[in-house]
Design an enzyme around this catalytic site. Sequence first.
Site, PDB file in Angstrom:
ATOM      1  N   VAL A   1       0.828  -1.207   0.000  1.00 40.87           N
ATOM      2  CA  VAL A   1       0.000   0.000   0.000  1.00 40.87           C
ATOM      3  C   VAL A   1       0.864   1.259   0.000  1.00 40.87           C
ATOM      4  O   VAL A   1       0.592   2.211  -0.736  1.00 40.87           O
ATOM      5  CB  VAL A   1      -0.966  -0.004   1.197  1.00 40.87           C
ATOM      6  CG1 VAL A   1      -1.753   1.310   1.267  1.00 40.87           C
ATOM      7  CG2 VAL A   1      -1.928  -1.171   1.094  1.00 40.87           C
TER       8      VAL A   1
ATOM      9  N   LYS B   1      -7.678  -0.939   8.790  1.00 42.56           N
ATOM     10  CA  LYS B   1      -9.009  -1.168   9.367  1.00 42.56           C
ATOM     11  C   LYS B   1      -8.950  -1.752  10.771  1.00 42.56           C
ATOM     12  O   LYS B   1      -9.821  -1.477  11.600  1.00 42.56           O
ATOM     13  CB  LYS B   1      -9.862  -2.058   8.461  1.00 42.56           C
ATOM     14  CG  LYS B   1      -9.300  -3.438   8.141  1.00 42.56           C
ATOM     15  CD  LYS B   1      -8.640  -3.451   6.801  1.00 42.56           C
ATOM     16  CE  LYS B   1      -8.160  -4.833   6.384  1.00 42.56           C
ATOM     17  NZ  LYS B   1      -7.453  -4.782   5.089  1.00 42.56           N
TER      18      LYS B   1
ATOM     19  N   VAL C   1     -12.008   0.796   4.383  1.00 42.07           N
ATOM     20  CA  VAL C   1     -13.126  -0.065   3.977  1.00 42.07           C
ATOM     21  C   VAL C   1     -13.325   0.062   2.470  1.00 42.07           C
ATOM     22  O   VAL C   1     -13.509   1.163   1.956  1.00 42.07           O
ATOM     23  CB  VAL C   1     -14.443   0.320   4.674  1.00 42.07           C
ATOM     24  CG1 VAL C   1     -15.544  -0.688   4.315  1.00 42.07           C
ATOM     25  CG2 VAL C   1     -14.273   0.419   6.179  1.00 42.07           C
TER      26      VAL C   1
ATOM     27  N   GLY D   1     -11.237  -0.561  -0.137  1.00 42.58           N
ATOM     28  CA  GLY D   1     -10.146  -0.252  -1.060  1.00 42.58           C
ATOM     29  C   GLY D   1     -10.395   1.030  -1.823  1.00 42.58           C
ATOM     30  O   GLY D   1     -10.524   2.112  -1.258  1.00 42.58           O
TER      31      GLY D   1
ATOM     32  N   ILE E   1     -13.070   1.834  -3.511  1.00 41.96           N
ATOM     33  CA  ILE E   1     -14.474   2.245  -3.567  1.00 41.96           C
ATOM     34  C   ILE E   1     -14.681   3.439  -2.639  1.00 41.96           C
ATOM     35  O   ILE E   1     -14.275   3.390  -1.474  1.00 41.96           O
ATOM     36  CB  ILE E   1     -15.407   1.091  -3.126  1.00 41.96           C
ATOM     37  CG1 ILE E   1     -15.219  -0.130  -4.027  1.00 41.96           C
ATOM     38  CG2 ILE E   1     -16.866   1.536  -3.140  1.00 41.96           C
ATOM     39  CD1 ILE E   1     -15.929  -1.371  -3.520  1.00 41.96           C
TER      40      ILE E   1
ATOM     41  N   GLY F   1      -2.000 -13.949  -4.435  1.00 43.00           N
ATOM     42  CA  GLY F   1      -1.741 -12.856  -3.507  1.00 43.00           C
ATOM     43  C   GLY F   1      -2.982 -12.242  -2.905  1.00 43.00           C
ATOM     44  O   GLY F   1      -2.914 -11.238  -2.201  1.00 43.00           O
TER      45      GLY F   1
ATOM     46  N   ASP G   1     -11.660  -9.656   9.161  1.00 39.61           N
ATOM     47  CA  ASP G   1     -11.484  -8.480   8.311  1.00 39.61           C
ATOM     48  C   ASP G   1     -12.818  -7.765   8.081  1.00 39.61           C
ATOM     49  O   ASP G   1     -12.910  -6.538   8.199  1.00 39.61           O
ATOM     50  CB  ASP G   1     -10.877  -8.900   6.971  1.00 39.61           C
ATOM     51  CG  ASP G   1     -10.715  -7.745   6.003  1.00 39.61           C
ATOM     52  OD1 ASP G   1      -9.791  -6.945   6.191  1.00 39.61           O
ATOM     53  OD2 ASP G   1     -11.535  -7.642   5.064  1.00 39.61           O
TER      54      ASP G   1
ATOM     55  N   LYS H   1     -14.316  -3.895   9.211  1.00 43.43           N
ATOM     56  CA  LYS H   1     -14.932  -2.986   8.243  1.00 43.43           C
ATOM     57  C   LYS H   1     -16.384  -2.682   8.604  1.00 43.43           C
ATOM     58  O   LYS H   1     -16.872  -1.582   8.346  1.00 43.43           O
ATOM     59  CB  LYS H   1     -14.827  -3.589   6.847  1.00 43.43           C
ATOM     60  CG  LYS H   1     -13.392  -3.687   6.345  1.00 43.43           C
ATOM     61  CD  LYS H   1     -13.280  -4.493   5.065  1.00 43.43           C
ATOM     62  CE  LYS H   1     -11.841  -4.579   4.586  1.00 43.43           C
ATOM     63  NZ  LYS H   1     -11.698  -5.428   3.369  1.00 43.43           N
TER      64      LYS H   1
END
Length: 377
Positions: free
Chosen positions: A11, A88, A115, A117, A119, A170, A184, A188
């Site tokens: 990232v 997150k 939350v 990516g 979007i 990945g 995860d 979120k």
Amino acid sequence: MKIAVLGYGTVGRGVVTIVEGRARGVEVEKILDLPKNCTQPRMTPNYDEIVDDPSIEVVVECMGGLEPAHTFICRALRAHKSVVTSNKAVVAEFFDEFAALALENGVGLFIEASVGGGIPWIASIEKARRIDEISSFSGIMNGTTNYIIDSMAKEGLDFDIALGKAQELGYAERDPSADIDGVDVRNKTIISASVAFDVACTKDLPVTGIRTLTKRDMLMFENKGLQVKLFGRGVQRDGSYAVAVEPVAVPRESMEAAVPSNFNLVSLEGATVGPLKFYGQGAGSLPTGNAMVQDVLDAAAGRVPCYDFTRGLAYDPSLLTSNYVYRTTVGAPRDAEWYASGAWMLKHLTAVEARETFSKVLEKDPAAFMAAIAKEA
């Protein structure tokens, strides 16, 4: 405006790439990384060089995990630096603390990338809330589990084979527990509910993943015109709210059922705007980096998000009820109706009650599976 990037992994590299190629007026002044990785003059292993530098206005946290991310974010906010984060886990755990510190020090806490990516989910909730109370949200928030389910549905793969493919590509970590056990999506969901409902969302919510999903389960629901997806969801009404993470069997003709590969689809509903759906890449270096740089540009433009959790909504599990199907070899749960061979349905359970029942079933049958039936099914 000068920024610092904490962490130079997938990232962090995406953020730097986008800033240097597309974000005019923004300069990456410092990058925090381990000593062995500091190969550029602007890289440092010493966070003090960042937090004590008055020229750095925004700290972009891309490290992941709870510590030292929690400590670094708090120090940045106290030093009157805005924070942009994709983490997150740390936001879900410390959202109310971060929000209070940002307000106290007159800086921004930017969490778009935590939350969905790339979007624009958090921004869309905030925009909708300017007019409407958000009555509900739900959807596919984890690309790894969606890839696994999609592969099982389209290619007839066993769960372990589909998971292995996700790891090769990945999409899944070597230890996939956070994805397949719903952790995860839990994080979120906490963040989404906090923003949508103006509440410091409970961390004690029912969470069920897809670890025990089988091809047989997929076929069972397919024969009923349904497709299983892992959902995070929340509702609010009359001063109360409820949230849950669980597999949900949705109609095969629904948009959610058609979401392919590692994509996400999240929805919200407001009184005047009605239902809105947001689709896109939920993770990855550049989509997540894009969301973070969008936040950096908002910070540069002087926008300061304000999260106020003083509304005092009560947590009421009775707001979120469904019919639930249990596939197990130990026989029908009490008061259950036959659903299919080896599977039974319990009607009108809260998500909390459903999870409690499932926990009891798992004690006798660790391979059992549970899914809620979407109300429109």
